[in-house]
Each structure stands twice: as structure tokens, then as C-alpha cells.
Scaffold this motif. Structure first.
Motif, PDB file in Angstrom:
ATOM      1  N   LEU A  97       0.822  -1.210   0.000  1.00 57.38           N
ATOM      2  CA  LEU A  97       0.000   0.000   0.000  1.00 57.38           C
ATOM      3  C   LEU A  97       0.855   1.259   0.000  1.00 57.38           C
ATOM      4  CD1 LEU A  97      -2.889  -0.777   2.536  1.00 57.38           C
ATOM      5  CD2 LEU A  97      -2.935  -0.884   0.050  1.00 57.38           C
ATOM      6  N   GLY A  98       2.094   1.143   0.469  1.00 60.79           N
ATOM      7  CA  GLY A  98       2.972   2.306   0.526  1.00 60.79           C
ATOM      8  C   GLY A  98       3.654   2.637  -0.780  1.00 60.79           C
ATOM      9  N   LEU A  99       3.491   1.809  -1.805  1.00 53.32           N
ATOM     10  CA  LEU A  99       4.115   2.056  -3.105  1.00 53.32           C
ATOM     11  C   LEU A  99       3.150   2.810  -4.016  1.00 53.32           C
ATOM     12  CD1 LEU A  99       5.826  -1.398  -3.774  1.00 53.32           C
ATOM     13  CD2 LEU A  99       6.822   0.667  -2.773  1.00 53.32           C
ATOM     14  N   PRO A 100       3.692   3.600  -4.955  1.00 53.27           N
ATOM     15  CA  PRO A 100       2.799   4.311  -5.893  1.00 53.27           C
ATOM     16  C   PRO A 100       2.154   3.345  -6.876  1.00 53.27           C
ATOM     17  CG  PRO A 100       5.114   4.630  -6.492  1.00 53.27           C
ATOM     18  CD  PRO A 100       5.111   3.915  -5.171  1.00 53.27           C
ATOM     19  N   GLY A 101       1.099   3.818  -7.541  1.00 50.73           N
ATOM     20  CA  GLY A 101       0.403   2.999  -8.523  1.00 50.73           C
ATOM     21  C   GLY A 101      -0.971   2.575  -8.030  1.00 50.73           C
ATOM     22  N   ASP A 102      -1.613   1.719  -8.806  1.00 50.47           N
ATOM     23  CA  ASP A 102      -2.941   1.231  -8.452  1.00 50.47           C
ATOM     24  C   ASP A 102      -2.835   0.239  -7.289  1.00 50.47           C
ATOM     25  OD1 ASP A 102      -5.514   0.359  -8.267  1.00 50.47           O
ATOM     26  OD2 ASP A 102      -5.647  -0.459 -10.305  1.00 50.47           O
ATOM     27  N   ARG A 103      -3.422   0.609  -6.156  1.00 47.14           N
ATOM     28  CA  ARG A 103      -3.313  -0.217  -4.956  1.00 47.14           C
ATOM     29  C   ARG A 103      -4.655  -0.793  -4.527  1.00 47.14           C
ATOM     30  NH1 ARG A 103      -0.780   4.588  -1.699  1.00 47.14           N
ATOM     31  NH2 ARG A 103      -2.228   5.619  -3.124  1.00 47.14           N
ATOM     32  N   THR A 104      -5.632  -0.724  -5.412  1.00 46.40           N
ATOM     33  CA  THR A 104      -6.992  -1.160  -5.062  1.00 46.40           C
ATOM     34  C   THR A 104      -7.024  -2.619  -4.624  1.00 46.40           C
ATOM     35  OG1 THR A 104      -7.894   0.406  -6.682  1.00 46.40           O
ATOM     36  CG2 THR A 104      -9.363  -1.334  -5.872  1.00 46.40           C
ATOM     37  N   ALA A 106      -5.557   2.610   6.558  1.00 46.90           N
ATOM     38  CA  ALA A 106      -4.793   2.921   5.352  1.00 46.90           C
ATOM     39  C   ALA A 106      -5.476   2.356   4.114  1.00 46.90           C
ATOM     40  CB  ALA A 106      -3.377   2.372   5.482  1.00 46.90           C
ATOM     41  N   ALA A 107      -5.960   1.130   4.200  1.00 50.41           N
ATOM     42  CA  ALA A 107      -6.641   0.522   3.061  1.00 50.41           C
ATOM     43  C   ALA A 107      -7.949   1.245   2.753  1.00 50.41           C
ATOM     44  CB  ALA A 107      -6.904  -0.957   3.344  1.00 50.41           C
ATOM     45  N   LEU A 108      -8.685   1.612   3.784  1.00 50.36           N
ATOM     46  CA  LEU A 108      -9.953   2.322   3.567  1.00 50.36           C
ATOM     47  C   LEU A 108      -9.721   3.681   2.918  1.00 50.36           C
ATOM     48  CD1 LEU A 108     -11.771   1.450   6.899  1.00 50.36           C
ATOM     49  CD2 LEU A 108     -12.504   0.781   4.604  1.00 50.36           C
ATOM     50  N   LYS A 109      -8.660   4.349   3.314  1.00 50.23           N
ATOM     51  CA  LYS A 109      -8.352   5.659   2.735  1.00 50.23           C
ATOM     52  C   LYS A 109      -8.116   5.548   1.238  1.00 50.23           C
ATOM     53  CE  LYS A 109      -5.251   9.625   3.376  1.00 50.23           C
ATOM     54  NZ  LYS A 109      -4.092  10.156   4.156  1.00 50.23           N
ATOM     55  N   ILE A 110      -7.427   4.486   0.827  1.00 53.94           N
ATOM     56  CA  ILE A 110      -7.167   4.273  -0.596  1.00 53.94           C
ATOM     57  C   ILE A 110      -8.466   4.017  -1.350  1.00 53.94           C
ATOM     58  CG2 ILE A 110      -6.167   2.614  -2.219  1.00 53.94           C
ATOM     59  CD1 ILE A 110      -3.797   2.424  -0.235  1.00 53.94           C
ATOM     60  N   LEU A 111      -9.336   3.182  -0.797  1.00 56.67           N
ATOM     61  CA  LEU A 111     -10.593   2.873  -1.474  1.00 56.67           C
ATOM     62  C   LEU A 111     -11.508   4.095  -1.539  1.00 56.67           C
ATOM     63  CD1 LEU A 111     -11.525  -0.703  -0.193  1.00 56.67           C
ATOM     64  CD2 LEU A 111     -10.222  -0.041  -2.219  1.00 56.67           C
ATOM     65  N   GLU A 112     -11.562   4.849  -0.467  1.00 55.42           N
ATOM     66  CA  GLU A 112     -12.469   5.995  -0.440  1.00 55.42           C
ATOM     67  C   GLU A 112     -12.026   7.108  -1.375  1.00 55.42           C
ATOM     68  OE1 GLU A 112     -12.518   6.642   3.785  1.00 55.42           O
ATOM     69  OE2 GLU A 112     -14.462   5.628   3.984  1.00 55.42           O
ATOM     70  N   ASN A 167      -7.641  -6.815  -0.482  1.00 54.15           N
ATOM     71  CA  ASN A 167      -7.132  -8.027   0.163  1.00 54.15           C
ATOM     72  C   ASN A 167      -6.833  -7.787   1.636  1.00 54.15           C
ATOM     73  OD1 ASN A 167      -7.305  -9.632  -2.107  1.00 54.15           O
ATOM     74  ND2 ASN A 167      -5.213  -9.234  -2.769  1.00 54.15           N
ATOM     75  N   LEU A 168      -6.281  -6.626   1.939  1.00 54.20           N
ATOM     76  CA  LEU A 168      -5.973  -6.329   3.338  1.00 54.20           C
ATOM     77  C   LEU A 168      -7.256  -6.178   4.153  1.00 54.20           C
ATOM     78  CD1 LEU A 168      -3.898  -5.797   5.500  1.00 54.20           C
ATOM     79  CD2 LEU A 168      -3.759  -3.420   4.734  1.00 54.20           C
ATOM     80  N   LEU A 169      -8.268  -5.555   3.580  1.00 57.47           N
ATOM     81  CA  LEU A 169      -9.533  -5.390   4.302  1.00 57.47           C
ATOM     82  C   LEU A 169     -10.271  -6.711   4.475  1.00 57.47           C
ATOM     83  CD1 LEU A 169     -10.672  -2.038   2.703  1.00 57.47           C
ATOM     84  CD2 LEU A 169     -10.149  -2.404   5.127  1.00 57.47           C
ATOM     85  N   SER A 170      -9.997  -7.676   3.617  1.00 57.96           N
ATOM     86  CA  SER A 170     -10.613  -8.989   3.821  1.00 57.96           C
ATOM     87  C   SER A 170     -10.041  -9.667   5.064  1.00 57.96           C
ATOM     88  CB  SER A 170     -10.389  -9.878   2.595  1.00 57.96           C
ATOM     89  OG  SER A 170      -9.022 -10.270   2.487  1.00 57.96           O
ATOM     90  N   ILE A 171      -8.839  -9.238   5.484  1.00 58.61           N
ATOM     91  CA  ILE A 171      -8.218  -9.774   6.694  1.00 58.61           C
ATOM     92  C   ILE A 171      -8.509  -8.871   7.881  1.00 58.61           C
ATOM     93  CG2 ILE A 171      -6.035 -10.468   7.762  1.00 58.61           C
ATOM     94  CD1 ILE A 171      -4.910 -10.803   4.892  1.00 58.61           C
ATOM     95  N   HIS A 172      -8.352  -7.568   7.686  1.00 56.71           N
ATOM     96  CA  HIS A 172      -8.546  -6.580   8.751  1.00 56.71           C
ATOM     97  C   HIS A 172      -9.542  -5.539   8.255  1.00 56.71           C
ATOM     98  CE1 HIS A 172      -5.183  -8.501  10.603  1.00 56.71           C
ATOM     99  NE2 HIS A 172      -4.351  -8.131   9.665  1.00 56.71           N
TER     100      HIS A 172
END
Length: 701
Positions: A172-179, A194-200, A184-189
Motif C-alpha cells: 500500500l505504501g508504493l505508488p500505482g494502483d493499490r486497489t 490505510a486501506a480504507l483511505k485508498i478505497l475511499e 485483500n488487506l480489508l478482507s483480513i482486517h
């Protein structure tokens, strides 16, 4: 290895003796063996300085690992390189990994990168992940493609969700498409910020999986107004469609939009299997609060149209809202449909209580004895045996009473009912049972690579290996790892009638000792009670999150934590911080102890809410405590009280009852007497999520 539940290592004489037996036969253990086993690092350094030239390669390897444990990378690396040519074949891969890490930590990064790249294709499965992780760290920051390649390799090599989480977090910390990484991370946590911020930040309209991930996180955070439209946008036929409908209904229910919630749960109850039984349960709860006629009509339709366990669930739910002849007929249908089930047990058990409360003790005993079956749930059996015994006591049949109590003490010696039956004096012995007695130590142990030796033992999975893995975890100061390993062989340890101390201490540990003792002293609460609650709530996992959002070691609901923090003037806190969670949880149980007359009632309030506990207590203050526990309406809370109180008895048997200055054991300290609720309807058995703030692990410590 996981850096959780670490504590200062204090090794007992028995533990030291155990490890001394690990080293090669052929005379007494060497001085280096003894010093390493006792973690006498000063002694190791002295011996190394005095006899470095005459110590064997194996002894030097022990010294290298001793230096590694203390973060003395350069000194450790020098010894690792000296002994590498002497390592047994089974040790070489793990020594190679530590050498790579040592090169990295001493600034020799080019050498480390070259060694890691050469080693990765041949690395064993249990450490390949860590080699890829090292390559990621050793790749220049500007080489985004190279870093992504190594992280993706990490993710593909991950052997558990913790490792997957670490790789995804870094991706998630790398540039580019991280969707994809965020999903995948939200399926675990599911509440990872951080993952929610990217999706939103994605442009709308969102795909179904994004709507679900963000909507489910909103539900877990109690943001029901936000959750409803997002979950509504998830098509029913999609992968998370039924789950989205179930939790959208929950959010509507929380907003008191009962009719809309009922419609959603009704569909799930009528169709398919996933969330069908849970939906029936929610409909039944809703019927007791609102929309009663509509809810009962749905339950009748489900009972008429479904089969098997779903039909039985609906019939049972209907019976809880019926009375008289109708109730009896519904119950008989459940018994006929699934006679050897928890539903049947509960029906017969409740019938027994109806007879007991009406004075028909003989009839009560008959109903309870009918419920005893070969497939009876282990939690129910001692409970039923206990009340049958009490029935025979009232019927003046001491021999039958004694026979049933003996069954409890013999077959369920660690249940609350064994303690209530006079079995509070556990027989604790020091000897390790023969089935768990140690095997010959591995090469990894003999050469000092304790972390990797433990991994091998866990992978083997037999009872002896798991107990030895717990021993090694204890030596390393990792109580969570010891608890986890022994939990897989709990049956071997809790069989009775005698219990060996070391195994019981692993199953009933005292992690975060300093934090618990300070909080217990501050709020005048028995420290054993804090551990008893912690064990049941989170199994000592500081990162646990329940499906309703309770967080951390003591599983505090956000509202409860806010209220306690406000009372304690804690402006900033993190429920995943062990010390802060312990302070807030101990303050809360102290408050409840002040509000209620005994520990059992306070424990019931901790789980089911103090308002609920007062309702259960109303008009029953003079009822014997064991009978009062049976009046707890929420089955989950009833079970919770019994398990926490059993934990408390076991902790007292193992460690004694410490006295807190200024208060008797279990007595509350000086905290405000506010009525704080913890949870509303008890946990949902079908869905539970555990979220953990992520901890990265390089495998070398």
C-alpha cells in the motif's frame, strides 16, 4: 517471530533443567550450554572472552545466538561466519538467513542483497518469506518495480494472514494502483484505516467489492448511516452479497428501522444457507422488541418451507415466543427433528427449570436426565449434571447426588460446576506426563537457533513437539506463542484428575504482568480477575476485534472505552495498546464491582451490559448465586459468566489470591458509579472478525 506478549524472562529451576537435557549426551553439559540455557548473557560473554580459541563450533554458535538476542549484530555475525562451515545440513538454511540479516544490520547491504538473491530459490518454505522481505528492504527506494516484485513474492510465500497483512501493508505504501492490495488487506482486517483511505479516494461509482469493504467497515465502526447505502449497493448475487444484506439489516436495526431490517433478514432466512440461521435468530430478537406479528409470521413461513437445521432453528425461535400447548407442540417438533442437538438440550433444560421453580423437583430431574445424550455439547454436560445432583440432594438421595458430582469432578474438573461442587482444591503436580515428555533435541536447538527450532516443532504438530515448542517460547519470553502451542493439546493437559503445573501455567498465563498488577493495584481489583476476563475475551491477543467492534485484550466497546477514558482524564488512548486497554478494562470491571454485590454479577454486566444485569437481578437478590446465573437471559452471557468464573478459580488455584492494599480480593476501588452498557444482544456465532494493527517481522529475532 511475533513480538507479542514479551516479558522479562525469569526461568525456573525446572525450566533450566529441561533445557540442559536438550544438549548432547556424553557427560555433563558444558559451561556454555548451562549459561545459554539460563540466559546468563554476562557469563556467556565472560566465557567467550576467556576461551574463544578452545570452544567448539557448536558452543560458538550458542554464543552467536546469545549475542543476536541482545542485538549485538556485528559480534554475532563474526561468530556465525566462523561456524558456518560446521553447521549440520539441517541448520545451514537458518544460519544463512541470520547471516544475511547480520550483513544487512551491520551495513554490508550489497553483500546481504547478493546472498539473499542467491539463497531465495533454495530457501525452505518456512523462511523464504523472510528472505524476500530482506530483498525488499535491500532494494533502493527509487527502484519501485524491484520493491514491488519482492513484496509480491513475499505475499505469494506468506504462510498465514499475519504475513499476508505485512506484505499488503507495505504494498500500500508504493505508488500505482493499490486497489487490489487494499481489498485483500480489508478482507483480513476490515477496519484497516490505510486501506480504507485508498478505497475511499477512488472515483465513483465504486465496484461492488469496494462498496462492501467500505460499508462493512462503517458498520463495524458504528457508522450505520454511512453503512446502509454502501451495503445496499452490493448486488445480492455478488461474492459478499448475502453478508452485505445481513449487516445492512443490522445497521437498520441499530437505527431502529425495524421493518426494513426485518425484510432483509426475512429474505436470508427464507433462501439459501449462509446467514440463514443467524437471520432467524435476529428476527426472533426483533420480535421481542418490535414488529412482533410480522416477525412471527416470517418465522412460521420459514418453519413451513425450510428443512433440517434451518427449520429447527425457526421452530425453536417460535417456541420461545409461544406458551402453553402451542409452545409444547413446537418444542416437540424440534426434538423430533434434531433430538441430539443444542436446541433439544435447551428445551429439556428449560422444562426442568419450569418444574424446579414450581416445586416439582422430581419432574425437573427427569427432564434434565432426558437431555443427557452422547452427543451433548461439552459446555452443557457439566451444567446439567450439576443440577441433576442438586435435584437428588433435594430429593434426599445422597448416593445419586454423589455419583453425579463425581462425574463432574472426574470428567469436567475445570468447569465452574466442579468448583461449585467442592472441587476448588486442584491437584497440581510438577511432573510432566509421559506422553508429553521431551524427545531428543533437534540440531537447531543444540546449535542455539531457538526460534527456528520452535517453528519446526509447531509444524510437526504432535503433542510432544507442541509442548516442547511452548517450552522454547517460554525461554524466549513469548507467552502468546506458548499459550497458542499448548492450546492445541489442551485436552492432554486438562484431563485430570491431577494437573501438571507447567502445562496449566501455559494455558492460564499471566502476560503483561507489570501492567496488570499496576492497574489492579490502582483500581483495587484482584489481578486474577483481570486475567480471567482477558483469557475469555481475547485469548491474550492485544489486536483482537470482535464482530461488534469490541477491541483489544479486554474487548472494550468504543463507547465504554470513551466513558472510562473520560472519567480517568485519558485524552489520547489506543485500544490496541496493551497497557492502555488494561487500564480502561480494569477501571470498567472495578466500576461494575462497585455497582453489583458480587463478582459473578459484575462479570455478567461486563459482557451483557449493566442494564441487562440489573434486569436479571430484579426481584432475585436472595436467590442462591448458582440459581441466579441460570436466570441470565442471554445464553452468550450465561456461558461467559461460567467460563470467566472457572478461569478465576483456576488462576487462584495456580497462583494464589493476592491481596490488594485497601480492598478485599475482587473489591472495587474508588471509581464513579455510572451505568455503562457494553453490548446489546450478545455475539453472533456466524461471523467474527479479528483486526490487528500490523507488526512486521523479519524472522531473525
Amino acid at each position: 517471530m511475533p513480538r507479542l506478549l514479551k516479558a522479562p524472562v525469569v526461568l525456573s529451576t525446572l525450566t533450566i533443567a529441561f533445557f540442559l537435557l536438550a544438549f548432547p549426551a556424553g557427560g555433563a553439559a558444558s559451561g556454555m550450554d548451562e549459561l545459554f540455557t539460563a540466559r546468563d548473557w554476562r557469563g556467556v560473554d565472560t566465557l567467550l572472552a576467556q576461551k574463544s580459541g578452545v570452544l567448539s563450533p557448536r558452543e560458538l554458535s550458542l554464543a552467536a545466538n546469545s549475542l543476536w538476542f541482545r542485538g549485538k549484530w556485528a559480534e554475532s555475525l563474526e561468530l556465525l561466519e566462523r561456524t558456518a562451515s560446521h553447521w549440520p545440513q539441517s541448520v545451514k538454511p537458518y544460519g544463512t538467513l541470520m547471516t544475511i540479516l547480520g550483513l544487512e544490520r551491520t551495513g554490508r547491504k550489497d553483500e546481504a542483497r547478493q546472498a539473499a538473491a542467491k539463497f531465495l530459490p533454495a530457501a525452505p518454505a518456512d523462511i523464504a518469506y523472510y528472505v524476500a522481505y530482506a530483498l525488499y528492504r535491500l532494494t533502493a527506494e527509487e527502484d519501485t518495480a524491484g520493491r514491488r516484485k519482492h513484496l509480491q513474492r513475499m505475499y505469494s510465500l506468506a504462510e498465514n494472514t499475519s504475513q499476508q497483512s505485512s506484505a499488503l501493508t507495505l504494498l500500500l505504501g508504493l505508488p500505482g494502483d493499490r486497489t487490489a492490495y487494499a481489498l485483500n488487506l480489508l478482507s483480513i482486517h476490515p477496519r484497516n484505516s490505510a486501506a480504507l483511505k485508498i478505497l475511499e479516494a477512488l472515483p465513483k461509482p465504486w465496484k461492488a467489492e469496494v462498496n462492501f469493504a467500505v460499508g462493512y467497515a462503517a458498520y463495524l465502526r458504528g457508522q450505520h448511516g454511512k453503512a446502509v447505502p454502501l451495503l445496499k449497493a452490493v448486488p445480492l448475487e455478488s461474492r459478499n452479497g448475502r453478508k452485505a444484506r445481513y449487516y445492512r439489516a443490522f445497521s437498520l436495526y441499530s437505527q431502529q428501522k425495524y421493518g426494513e431490517a426485518l425484510e432483509l433478514w426475512s429474505y436470508l432466512a427464507r433462501n439459501g444457507s449462509t446467514y440463514a440461521e443467524s437471520s432467524i435468530r435476529r428476527i426472533s430478537i426483533l420480535a421481542g422488541r418490535a414488529q412482533k406479528e410480522r416477525a412471527l409470521r416470517v418465522l412460521r413461513e420459514v418453519a413451513a418451507s425450510r428443512e433440517g437445521a434451518i427449520k429447527a432453528r425457526a421452530l425453536y425461535s417460535l417456541s420461545t415466543h409461544a406458551s402453553g400447548k402451542e409452545k409444547r407442540e413446537l418444542e416437540e417438533k424440534v426434538i423430533a427433528l434434531i433430538p441430539d442437538s443444542a436446541f433439544t438440550t435447551r428445551i429439556l433444560y428449560n422444562r426442568g427449570w419450569d418444574r424446579w421453580n414450581s416445586g416439582d423437583i422430581k419432574g425437573a430431574v427427569q427432564e434434565w436426565e432426558k437431555s443427557i445424550s452422547s452427543g451433548m455439547d461439552g459446555n452443557w454436560r457439566p451444567r446439567v449434571l450439576y443440577w441433576v445432583a442438586h435435584g437428588y440432594e433435594r430429593l434426599k438421595a445422597p448416593e445419586k447426588k454423589a455419583a453425579f458430582l463425581e462425574k463432574i469432578r472426574k470428567n469436567h474438573p475445570l468447569s465452574i460446576y466442579a468448583f461449585l461442587s467442592g472441587g476448588d482444591k486442584l491437584s497440581i503436580v510438577p511432573d510432566v506426563p509421559r506422553p508429553l515428555a521431551q524427545d531428543s533435541p533437534s540440531d537447531l536447538e543444540q546449535w542455539g537457533f531457538i526460534t527456528y527450532a520452535r517453528w519446526h516443532l509447531l509444524a510437526r504438530g504432535d503433542a510432544k513437539s507442541l509442548f516442547r515448542a511452548a517450552r522454547l517460547a517460554e525461554w524466549s519470553g513469548d507467552h502468546l506463542a506458548a499459550y497458542s502451542a499448548v492450546g492445541r493439546i489442551a485436552g492432554e493437559i486438562t484431563r485430570g484428575p491431577s494437573f501438571f503445573r507447567k502445562g496449566m501455567e501455559y494455558l492460564y498465563p499471566r502476560p503483561f504482568l507489570d501492567e496488570v498488577r499496576k492497574a489492579a493495584e490502582r483500581f483495587k481489583v484482584e489481578e486474577n480477575l483481570v486475567w480471567a476476563i482477558m483469557r475469555q475475551e481475547s485469548a491474550f491477543n492485544p489486536n483482537a476485534t470482535s464482530w461488534v467492534g469490541a477491541a483489544g485484550l479486554m474487548q472494550l466497546m468504543p463507547a465504554t472505552a470513551r466513558s472510562e477514558a473520560k472519567a480517568l482524564e485519558m485524552k489520547n488512548y489506543n485500544l490496541y495498546n496493551a497497557g492502555q486497554n488494561i487500564i480502561l478494562g480494569t477501571a470498567h470491571i472495578a466500576r461494575l464491582l462497585k455497582s453489583f454485590s458480587n463478582v459473578e454479577q459484575a462479570v455478567a454486566a461486563y459482557n451483557g451490559g449493566s442494564g441487562s444485569a440489573r434486569r436479571w437481578l430484579a426481584g432475585r437478590k436472595d436467590v442462591p448465586l448458582d440459581e441466579w446465573i441460570e436466570s441470565v437471559r442471554f445464553e452468550e452471557t450465561n456461558d461467559y459468566v461460567r467460563k470467566v468464573m472457572a478461569n478465576l478459580h483456576i488462576y487462584r488455584a495456580l497462583y494464589g489470591i493476592p491481596r490488594t492494599e485497601g480492598a478485599a480480593p475482587g473489591a472495587p476501588g474508588d471509581v464513579p458509579d455510572d451505568d455503562l452498557e457494553t453490548s446489546a444482544d450478545g455475539p453472533d456465532p456466524e461471523d467474527r472478525d479479528d483486526e490487528a494493527p500490523l507488526l512486521l517481522d523479519d524472522g531473525g529475532k
